[in-house]
Design a protein around this motif. Structure first.
Motif, PDB file in Angstrom:
ATOM      1  N   ARG A  22      90.419  46.196  14.730  1.00  0.00           N
ATOM      2  CA  ARG A  22      89.828  44.987  15.703  1.00  0.00           C
ATOM      3  C   ARG A  22      88.396  45.199  15.735  1.00  0.00           C
ATOM      4  N   SER A  23      87.962  46.294  16.384  1.00  0.00           N
ATOM      5  CA  SER A  23      86.872  46.518  16.661  1.00  0.00           C
ATOM      6  C   SER A  23      85.717  46.435  15.459  1.00  0.00           C
ATOM      7  N   GLU A  24      86.093  46.841  14.299  1.00  0.00           N
ATOM      8  CA  GLU A  24      85.473  47.071  12.975  1.00  0.00           C
ATOM      9  C   GLU A  24      85.176  45.417  12.821  1.00  0.00           C
ATOM     10  N   PHE A  25      86.299  44.583  12.776  1.00  0.00           N
ATOM     11  CA  PHE A  25      86.294  43.165  12.397  1.00  0.00           C
ATOM     12  C   PHE A  25      85.153  42.460  13.272  1.00  0.00           C
ATOM     13  N   GLU A  26      85.124  42.884  14.394  1.00  0.00           N
ATOM     14  CA  GLU A  26      84.233  42.164  15.357  1.00  0.00           C
ATOM     15  C   GLU A  26      82.793  42.546  15.126  1.00  0.00           C
ATOM     16  N   ALA A  27      82.555  43.747  15.238  1.00  0.00           N
ATOM     17  CA  ALA A  27      81.069  44.322  14.830  1.00  0.00           C
ATOM     18  C   ALA A  27      80.683  43.945  13.591  1.00  0.00           C
ATOM     19  N   ARG A  28      81.330  43.592  12.655  1.00  0.00           N
ATOM     20  CA  ARG A  28      80.919  43.284  11.448  1.00  0.00           C
ATOM     21  C   ARG A  28      80.799  41.839  11.090  1.00  0.00           C
ATOM     22  N   THR A  29      81.329  41.013  11.966  1.00  0.00           N
ATOM     23  CA  THR A  29      81.255  39.380  11.683  1.00  0.00           C
ATOM     24  C   THR A  29      80.147  39.028  12.867  1.00  0.00           C
ATOM     25  N   GLY A  30      79.496  39.861  13.381  1.00  0.00           N
ATOM     26  CA  GLY A  30      78.264  39.364  14.398  1.00  0.00           C
ATOM     27  C   GLY A  30      78.952  38.925  15.703  1.00  0.00           C
ATOM     28  N   GLY A  31      80.466  39.316  16.026  1.00  0.00           N
ATOM     29  CA  GLY A  31      81.070  38.770  17.095  1.00  0.00           C
ATOM     30  C   GLY A  31      81.482  37.285  17.192  1.00  0.00           C
ATOM     31  N   THR A  32      81.328  36.848  16.076  1.00  0.00           N
ATOM     32  CA  THR A  32      81.593  35.095  16.054  1.00  0.00           C
ATOM     33  C   THR A  32      83.211  35.053  15.984  1.00  0.00           C
ATOM     34  N   TRP A  33      83.912  36.062  15.811  1.00  0.00           N
ATOM     35  CA  TRP A  33      85.400  35.861  15.644  1.00  0.00           C
ATOM     36  C   TRP A  33      86.076  36.675  16.436  1.00  0.00           C
ATOM     37  N   PRO A  34      86.120  36.503  17.691  1.00  0.00           N
ATOM     38  CA  PRO A  34      87.050  37.769  18.339  1.00  0.00           C
ATOM     39  C   PRO A  34      88.391  37.643  18.168  1.00  0.00           C
ATOM     40  N   LEU A  35      89.036  38.702  18.234  1.00  0.00           N
ATOM     41  CA  LEU A  35      90.296  38.865  17.974  1.00  0.00           C
ATOM     42  C   LEU A  35      91.263  39.497  18.906  1.00  0.00           C
ATOM     43  N   ASN A  36      92.198  39.424  19.157  1.00  0.00           N
ATOM     44  CA  ASN A  36      93.042  40.223  20.276  1.00  0.00           C
ATOM     45  C   ASN A  36      93.960  41.239  19.331  1.00  0.00           C
TER      46      ASN A  36
END
Lengths: 207, 243
Positions: A22-36
């Protein structure tokens, strides 16, 4: 694209457990797609069911289970990188529909619709530019990802302004009768109040 | 109003009409605009909308048919040709798309020239020119001639010249003209920095991407100011929070 491809892309690098994905995904997409984190685990469960990922051993001291790609998962993500994004399924753009309706609806001052949108889009463009100008001169890899996302939004806003300019100039060249028909009800404060003097300008006097 | 908060440039109900009677052409009609210290204002609009007319009036290169143009508290209409030339030398800097630098002068000489014309000694003018270059971190270009610099470097030197000495108002007309997008962006960044440091800037452009460096955008159509994007910056959008 779905969360599925995002997780597969990350797991192609190394095994990870849910919170880290989750944290990698958010960091690498510039925070444009927050996941829970629930979304991440649900997706992992589906990927495991479909044979695309598998757990690496048991859970660790904190009860976390790391996952890795199977051969099928690796092949899935490799083919995804090279498959063009399908633009036919692009969601409908409210602005495009609004302007298309405005042009044909009686009594709507299209020029004002265009101007109001352009003002808002220029503001948005300015805010994006400010964010970008604050970016570090020596960005980390994640910063670069963020900048690319930002640039994409900048290009999109810029394209929208150019399209609005184009709409305006197309309408200004339409026969007067057609423009009048479209703005008949709005005659009181309509575009006919705007002086159209520039059309008479000699070339040298033009801006 | 104190000197710090008084606007550097005021256009008050300014019109510019060429010719008269049947051949009358209204280049600018009842335009009002102020630019304060620290502010960069962009002017956008289609060809023939009056952008360059507005810039020429703001820079004292042309006189208004009606209305007032005030630069640093001085009504431009009250000045004779000599007074106007002095105002331009002391308070106003121009950056045009091309023909910015004199080929036979070095960067430092180009920058110091308006000061020398204003009676400064060569040595003092050079020292001010080097200061202007230092502020833009361009010191290494001081003794280069225009043909020894890239397009982007020349345009940066032109901005340094526009803001040499006590000059507070920079008027830029499509300053990134022939430059590629990265170099053009560097030029705008410098313009933005000079305004953040206290200058007042007016930027004519047809590129939304360039106008985005300004605090607000004034939109012209057929010589009329049809819209302004407003002064208050909006919240930096959800992106910063999401980051």
């Amino acid at each position: 694209m779905s969360v599925k491809q995002g997780l597969l892309a990350l797991l192609a690098e190394e095994p990870m457990y849910g919170a880290r994905l989750r944290s990698e995904f958010e960091a690498r997409t510039g925070g444009t797609w927050p996941l829970n984190v629930g979304q991440v685990y649900t997706t992992l469960a589906r990927l495991e069911r479909d044979g695309l990922v598998e757990p690496v051993g048991g859970s660790d001291d904190e009860g976390r289970i790391a996952y890795r790609l199977t051969a099928a998962g690796l092949s899935e993500i490799e083919s995804w990188w090279l498959t063009p994004v399908d633009r036919d399924s692009t969601p409908r753009d409210e602005l495009v529909i609004k302007l298309a309706l405005a042009v044909t609806a009686p009594g709507v001052d299209v020029q004002r619709v265009v101007q109001a949108q352009r003002t808002a889009t220029l503001r948005h463009l300015r805010d994006l530019t400010r964010l970008k100008s604050r970016a570090s001169d020596e960005p980390s890899a994640n910063d670069v990802a963020w900048l690319l996302v930002l640039e994409n939004l900048l290009f999109a806003a810029e394209a929208e302004v150019r399209w609005l300019d184009h709409v305006e100039s197309t309408l200004s060249r339409m026969p007067a009768a057609a423009v009048r028909r479209a703005s008949a009800v709005d005659a009181v404060a309509g575009p006919s109040d705007t002086p159209r003097t520039a059309a008479a300008l000699p070339k040298g006097a033009r801006a | 109003m104190s000197a710090d908060t008084a606007p550097v440039l005021v256009l008050d109900d300014v019109s510019r009409v060429h010719g008269e009677g049947e051949t009358e052409v209204v280049a600018l009609s009842h335009a009002s605009l102020t630019v304060a210290r620290g502010e960069l204002v962009a002017v956008m609009g289609p060809s023939g909308s009056g952008k360059s007319s507005l810039l020429n009036l703001a820079g004292g290169l042309d006189r208004a048919t009606s209305g007032r143009v005030v630069v640093e508290g001085v009504d431009v209409a009250s000045l004779d040709a000599r007074g106007l030339a002095a105002l331009r030398r002391r308070s106003i800097g121009f950056v045009f798309q091309d023909l910015n630098l004199i080929p036979s002068l070095t960067a430092a000489e180009n920058i110091g020239l308006p000061l020398e014309l204003d009676g400064w000694s060569v040595r003092r003018a050079r020292s001010q020119a080097l200061d202007a270059l230092d502020r833009l971190r361009l010191r290494e270009l001081a003794d280069r001639y225009p043909d020894q610099m890239s397009g982007g470097q020349q345009q940066r030197v032109a901005i340094a010249r526009a803001l040499v000495g006590e000059r507070t108002l920079v008027l830029a007309d499509e300053p990134t003209g022939a430059l590629d997008s990265h170099t053009g962006e560097g030029v705008l960044k410098i313009l933005r920095q000079r305004c953040d440091a206290g200058a007042a800037g007016l930027l004519v452009t047809h590129e939304a991407r360039h106008a985005a460096w300004a605090d607000r955008v004034v939109f012209l159509r057929d010589g009329v100011v049809v819209d302004e994007t407003g002064t208050a910056p909006t919240a930096d959008s959800l992106l910063t929070e999401a980051r």
